[in-house]
Motif scaffolding. Structure first.
Motif, PDB file in Angstrom:
ATOM      1  N   PRO A   5       0.123  -6.062   1.909  1.00  0.00           N
ATOM      2  CA  PRO A   5       0.258  -5.344   3.095  1.00  0.00           C
ATOM      3  C   PRO A   5       1.427  -5.422   4.205  1.00  0.00           C
ATOM      4  CG  PRO A   5      -1.777  -6.402   2.923  1.00  0.00           C
ATOM      5  CD  PRO A   5      -0.657  -6.811   1.751  1.00  0.00           C
ATOM      6  N   PHE A   6       2.312  -6.476   3.829  1.00  0.00           N
ATOM      7  CA  PHE A   6       3.706  -6.567   4.567  1.00  0.00           C
ATOM      8  C   PHE A   6       4.620  -5.787   3.965  1.00  0.00           C
ATOM      9  CE2 PHE A   6       0.861 -10.304   5.729  1.00  0.00           C
ATOM     10  CZ  PHE A   6       1.498 -10.295   7.208  1.00  0.00           C
ATOM     11  N   ILE A   7       4.655  -5.495   2.586  1.00  0.00           N
ATOM     12  CA  ILE A   7       5.515  -4.468   2.052  1.00  0.00           C
ATOM     13  C   ILE A   7       5.132  -3.093   2.297  1.00  0.00           C
ATOM     14  CG2 ILE A   7       6.322  -3.807  -0.287  1.00  0.00           C
ATOM     15  CD1 ILE A   7       5.932  -6.908  -1.090  1.00  0.00           C
ATOM     16  N   MET A   8       3.755  -2.760   1.723  1.00  0.00           N
ATOM     17  CA  MET A   8       3.411  -1.367   2.045  1.00  0.00           C
ATOM     18  C   MET A   8       2.583  -1.378   3.406  1.00  0.00           C
ATOM     19  SD  MET A   8       2.138   0.090  -1.507  1.00  0.00           S
ATOM     20  CE  MET A   8       1.231  -1.440  -2.005  1.00  0.00           C
ATOM     21  N   ALA A  60       0.353   3.663   0.956  1.00  0.00           N
ATOM     22  CA  ALA A  60      -0.168   3.107  -0.104  1.00  0.00           C
ATOM     23  C   ALA A  60      -1.291   3.847  -0.841  1.00  0.00           C
ATOM     24  CB  ALA A  60      -0.994   1.939   0.529  1.00  0.00           C
ATOM     25  N   MET A  61      -1.456   5.238  -0.632  1.00  0.00           N
ATOM     26  CA  MET A  61      -2.323   6.039  -1.054  1.00  0.00           C
ATOM     27  C   MET A  61      -2.128   6.135  -2.824  1.00  0.00           C
ATOM     28  SD  MET A  61      -2.985   8.914   1.620  1.00  0.00           S
ATOM     29  CE  MET A  61      -1.340   9.750   1.070  1.00  0.00           C
ATOM     30  N   ASN A  62      -3.410   5.979  -3.245  1.00  0.00           N
ATOM     31  CA  ASN A  62      -3.809   6.498  -4.738  1.00  0.00           C
ATOM     32  C   ASN A  62      -4.402   7.500  -4.966  1.00  0.00           C
ATOM     33  OD1 ASN A  62      -1.584   4.695  -6.009  1.00  0.00           O
ATOM     34  ND2 ASN A  62      -3.146   2.997  -6.304  1.00  0.00           N
ATOM     35  N   ARG A  67     -13.339  -3.425   2.211  1.00  0.00           N
ATOM     36  CA  ARG A  67     -12.474  -3.881   3.000  1.00  0.00           C
ATOM     37  C   ARG A  67     -11.777  -2.833   3.635  1.00  0.00           C
ATOM     38  NH1 ARG A  67      -9.988  -7.688  -2.275  1.00  0.00           N
ATOM     39  NH2 ARG A  67     -12.101  -9.080  -2.371  1.00  0.00           N
ATOM     40  N   PHE A  68     -10.781  -3.479   4.457  1.00  0.00           N
ATOM     41  CA  PHE A  68      -9.672  -2.884   5.154  1.00  0.00           C
ATOM     42  C   PHE A  68      -8.527  -3.554   5.569  1.00  0.00           C
ATOM     43  CE2 PHE A  68     -12.784  -4.011   8.263  1.00  0.00           C
ATOM     44  CZ  PHE A  68     -11.903  -4.443   9.422  1.00  0.00           C
ATOM     45  N   ILE A  69      -7.493  -2.778   5.714  1.00  0.00           N
ATOM     46  CA  ILE A  69      -6.361  -3.583   6.185  1.00  0.00           C
ATOM     47  C   ILE A  69      -6.258  -3.487   7.947  1.00  0.00           C
ATOM     48  CG2 ILE A  69      -3.670  -3.851   6.248  1.00  0.00           C
ATOM     49  CD1 ILE A  69      -5.264  -4.238   3.559  1.00  0.00           C
ATOM     50  N   LEU A  91      -7.430   6.707  -2.076  1.00  0.00           N
ATOM     51  CA  LEU A  91      -7.671   5.307  -1.735  1.00  0.00           C
ATOM     52  C   LEU A  91      -6.502   4.295  -1.456  1.00  0.00           C
ATOM     53  CD1 LEU A  91      -9.193   5.069  -5.637  1.00  0.00           C
ATOM     54  CD2 LEU A  91     -10.169   5.617  -3.542  1.00  0.00           C
ATOM     55  N   ASP A  92      -6.834   3.405  -0.651  1.00  0.00           N
ATOM     56  CA  ASP A  92      -5.598   2.440  -0.073  1.00  0.00           C
ATOM     57  C   ASP A  92      -5.820   1.388  -1.211  1.00  0.00           C
ATOM     58  OD1 ASP A  92      -4.209   0.602   1.105  1.00  0.00           O
ATOM     59  OD2 ASP A  92      -5.207   0.652   3.023  1.00  0.00           O
ATOM     60  N   GLU A  93      -4.483   1.356  -1.903  1.00  0.00           N
ATOM     61  CA  GLU A  93      -4.363   0.458  -2.906  1.00  0.00           C
ATOM     62  C   GLU A  93      -4.288  -1.036  -2.566  1.00  0.00           C
ATOM     63  OE1 GLU A  93      -0.578  -0.355  -5.035  1.00  0.00           O
ATOM     64  OE2 GLU A  93      -0.117   1.580  -4.664  1.00  0.00           O
ATOM     65  N   ARG A  94      -4.452  -1.242  -1.245  1.00  0.00           N
ATOM     66  CA  ARG A  94      -3.741  -2.356  -1.020  1.00  0.00           C
ATOM     67  C   ARG A  94      -5.184  -3.510  -0.792  1.00  0.00           C
ATOM     68  NH1 ARG A  94      -1.199  -1.323   4.658  1.00  0.00           N
ATOM     69  NH2 ARG A  94      -2.802  -0.009   4.666  1.00  0.00           N
ATOM     70  N   ILE A  95      -6.368  -2.687  -0.830  1.00  0.00           N
ATOM     71  CA  ILE A  95      -7.687  -3.630  -0.581  1.00  0.00           C
ATOM     72  C   ILE A  95      -8.254  -4.003  -1.917  1.00  0.00           C
ATOM     73  CG2 ILE A  95      -8.492  -2.440   1.517  1.00  0.00           C
ATOM     74  CD1 ILE A  95     -10.528  -0.611  -0.207  1.00  0.00           C
ATOM     75  N   CYS A  96      -7.830  -3.475  -3.060  1.00  0.00           N
ATOM     76  CA  CYS A  96      -8.168  -3.862  -4.465  1.00  0.00           C
ATOM     77  C   CYS A  96      -7.464  -3.045  -5.318  1.00  0.00           C
ATOM     78  CB  CYS A  96      -9.670  -3.921  -4.749  1.00  0.00           C
ATOM     79  SG  CYS A  96     -10.285  -2.099  -4.702  1.00  0.00           S
ATOM     80  N   ASP A  97      -7.464  -3.764  -6.616  1.00  0.00           N
ATOM     81  CA  ASP A  97      -6.472  -3.266  -7.737  1.00  0.00           C
ATOM     82  C   ASP A  97      -7.261  -2.073  -8.341  1.00  0.00           C
ATOM     83  OD1 ASP A  97      -8.139  -4.280  -9.697  1.00  0.00           O
ATOM     84  OD2 ASP A  97      -6.999  -6.300  -9.877  1.00  0.00           O
ATOM     85  N   GLY A  98      -6.199  -1.451  -9.420  1.00  0.00           N
ATOM     86  CA  GLY A  98      -6.683  -0.290 -10.307  1.00  0.00           C
ATOM     87  C   GLY A  98      -7.836  -0.721 -11.037  1.00  0.00           C
TER      88      GLY A  98
END
Length: 284
Positions: A22-25, A31-33, A81-83, A246-253
């Motif tokens: 989350p600090f990078i994206m 961070a959308m998939n 989850r959320f950022i 989807l916000d890819e930062r809350i969990c992986d693919g």
């Protein structure tokens, strides 16, 4: 503050890389998939007709899609989850937002309806909560959301820029008042929209950098295809296309893929939405 902690909490035991991402994206839109898929709709259509005959006259695919997502969250809690403030948080309940019109005309204004439901909600729970909100709005279009928007719209442009900047700063630190969070469409678990009522395919709807919404779903109108079965017989089938952003930062693919498989399973057997699910809690 204790009250807020009961509604959401910080996820602390995630891997180090997930804490850094989350600090990078920094922005949600960066961070959308996006994923597009479909499901064969005959079982869902049969299920909806059965429920309508049982008294849920206004039941639609929208109710089923929302109930299905809540069922997924019960089994895959990381989707809730959320950022916020470059940290990962998880919710106690599932907050759903959707846009509706009072009437299906070009001039009819849009508004946002929000409902909050527990993770073990059934289809009937969704139906009753959502219908109550929609009926309340269509009977009385004024309300908390409309009142808030009308007040903001009267603020001069330069002052508005400062107000929005202030709100974004407060949002970063989790300091937005609860009454604003209650009406804000940007603060939710799941935003959903139907393109089917407009007769068009589903769009990929962007996420918002303001707020906490990590998932946006759109589904389209029913389409028909002719397919050949194993015996060589051509049969007509109906499909519903849907998209997820989807916000890819809350969990992986891999996690998202497993959630998508659960959705497809529900659409093959939507009767499971009548049962109260067992809830899996998110990690600490």
């Amino acid at each position: 503050m204790a009250r807020k902690e009961k509604e959401w909490r910080k996820v602390k035991s995630i891997p180090a890389m997930s804490q850094i991402v989350p600090f990078i994206m920094v922005n949600r839109t960066g961070a959308m998939n996006m994923v597009r898929d479909s499901f064969e709709s005959s079982k869902v259509e049969k299920y909806i007709k059965e429920k309508q005959a049982e008294g849920m006259q206004n039941l639609s695919l929208m109710h089923v899609m929302i109930a299905a997502y809540i069922r997924i969250v019960a089994q895959r809690p990381a989707l809730n989850r959320f950022i916020r403030g470059q940290r990962i948080w998880t919710r106690k309940n599932v907050e759903i937002a959707l846009t509706i019109k009072k009437e299906m005309t070009l001039e009819s204004p849009d508004t946002v309806v929000k409902v909050t439901l527990p993770k073990n909600a059934t289809l009937r729970d969704v139906y009753e909560a959502l219908n109550a909100e929609i009926v309340n709005y269509r009977n009385d279009p004024s309300g908390d959301f409309e009142d808030t928007v009308n007040i903001l719209s009267r603020i001069p442009a330069l002052v508005m820029k400062f107000v929005i900047h202030l709100l974004k700063t407060m949002d970063y630190f989790g300091l937005i008042p609860k009454f604003l969070l209650k009406v804000s469409p940007f603060h939710c678990s799941y935003f959903i929209t139907s393109m089917g009522s407009l007769g068009i395919p589903p769009i990929f709807h962007h996420l918002y950098d303001f707020g906490t919404c990590p998932v946006f779903c759109a589904f389209g109108t029913k389409r028909r295809e002719y397919e050949m079965d194993a015996e060589g017989t051509v049969k007509k089938k109906s499909y519903i296309d849907f998209t997820y952003v989807l916000d890819e930062r809350i969990c992986d693919g891999y996690y998202y893929a497993s959630a998508l498989r659960i959705l497809k399973n529900i659409m093959k057997n939507p009767w499971q939405l009548d049962e109260v699910p067992e809830v899996v809690e998110d990690i600490k």
